[in-house]
Scaffold this motif. Structure first.
Motif, mmCIF file in Angstrom:
data_model
loop_
_atom_site.group_PDB
_atom_site.id
_atom_site.type_symbol
_atom_site.label_atom_id
_atom_site.label_comp_id
_atom_site.label_asym_id
_atom_site.label_seq_id
_atom_site.Cartn_x
_atom_site.Cartn_y
_atom_site.Cartn_z
ATOM 1 N N VAL A 194 27.020 40.860 -13.934
ATOM 2 C CA VAL A 194 27.774 41.812 -14.595
ATOM 3 C C VAL A 194 27.986 43.118 -15.203
ATOM 4 O O VAL A 194 27.527 44.135 -15.294
ATOM 5 N N ALA A 220 34.278 46.776 -13.389
ATOM 6 C CA ALA A 220 33.955 45.586 -13.143
ATOM 7 C C ALA A 220 35.617 45.019 -12.953
ATOM 8 O O ALA A 220 36.152 45.841 -13.872
ATOM 9 N N ILE A 240 36.107 46.367 -17.832
ATOM 10 C CA ILE A 240 36.479 44.799 -16.675
ATOM 11 C C ILE A 240 37.814 44.702 -17.009
ATOM 12 O O ILE A 240 38.271 45.180 -17.806
#
Length: 319
Positions: free
Chosen positions: A22, A33, A67
């Motif tokens: 990531v 993400a 994320i």
């Protein structure tokens, strides 16, 4: 402009490796993400299933971009606990996380020992769980009875602004249903006509916020290698959809999978040429606000390098 995200698959990689992936994804140019939230992998060949809520906090601390995760409150997680987890992460990293709520799969939820409800009951439980979470995140003291029971719960630590609570949908019917309560929608697939119908159903039903798409990709040096990776790591994508929510063990998915070339091609965008793969991703993602790429192969480092060199620039040109 459509944002391009990287998907971190907890079913396929140890969480320590996913942290590396990531971070690299951010460095090579991904905009954000997301990650899966599983208790078990789909297949024994995948072999992993770290705890997503622990991982996402570490991942946010090591990166600068947003994320999110897809999760299922109601059985494995009481919605009060899911709300506390989401509030804690968002308080530490304001404006950088979201949760998409789904009705779940027995694969992950049977471990509580409770009966696995019917689809209508799971759908209603999801609505009530989402309501509990939203009320808690807004600062209310919550009581509830029925499918979801809550007694005088309140969150003592909350972010200044509650994070978005999205809904997860595969079919147009589910997309229309979640439009009643969700701050956005995420779906999955690589068939442009199917993804369009789901997105349009959400909007027609009054759905607001971002519409996001997750796409499964297998990109390798040759089509044969890409097919082999998909067959080894994503064969459960060929299981009939009617069976998916009710199977309990990875071995069950392996028994029901039918990983012929044609079935794999329907479940995964498979190829060796970045321009061709980018074109298929762009066609599926047309009209969406964000698309998340999940490379089903085990070599994430090689995939991310190809993203930096060719796939991301081509996708940005097309989207």
């Amino acid at each position: 402009m459509t944002r391009i995200g990287f998907h971190a698959s907890h079913e396929q990689h140890p969480p320590s490796d996913l942290l590396e992936f990531v971070r690299t994804a951010e460095q090579v140019g991904f905009d954000e993400a997301m990650c899966s939230d599983h208790f078990a992998p789909w297949l024994t060949s995948q072999g992993h299933s770290g705890f997503a809520w622990s991982w996402i906090a570490a991942a946010l601390a090591l990166t600068r971009y947003p994320i999110g995760l897809v999760t299922a409150p109601g059985q494995r997680y009481h919605p009060v606990i899911a709300a506390q987890a989401l509030a804690t992460v968002e308080e530490m990293f304001p404006g950088r996380t979201w949760a998409a709520l789904g009705s779940g799969e027995a694969l992950n939820e049977h471990v509580t020992g409770d009966a696995w409800p019917s689809k209508p009951e799971r759908d209603e439980r999801l609505v009530r769980s989402a309501d509990v979470m939203r009320r808690l995140l807004s600062g209310e003291k919550v009581n509830a009875d029925g499918l979801v029971r809550v007694h005088e719960a309140r969150l003592w630590t909350r972010p200044e602004i509650p994070p978005p609570i999205l809904g997860a949908a595969i079919s147009p019917r589910t997309a229309a249903r979640i439009a009643r309560w969700a701050d956005g929608m995420i779906t999955v697939g690589g068939d442009p006509s199917a993804t369009r119908r789901t997105r349009e159903s959400y909007r027609r039903a009054g759905g607001t916020g971002r519409t996001l798409l997750q796409v499964h990709v297998s990109l390798a040096s040759t089509r044969e290698e890409a097919l082999a990776a998909a067959r080894d790591q994503w064969a459960q994508g060929t299981v009939p959809p009617r069976l998916m929510p009710d199977l309990q063990q990875p071995e069950d998915f392996e028994r029901h999978a039918d990983p012929t070339d044609a079935k794999l091609d329907a479940a995964v965008i498979i190829g060796s040429d970045e321009a061709e793969v980018a074109g298929r991703i762009a066609a599926a993602a047309a009209g969406f606000d964000g698309v998340f790429l999940h490379h089903v192969g085990t070599d994430q480092r090689a995939f991310l390098q190809r993203c930096e060199d060719h796939l991301l620039p081509e996708l940005r040109r097309l989207l």
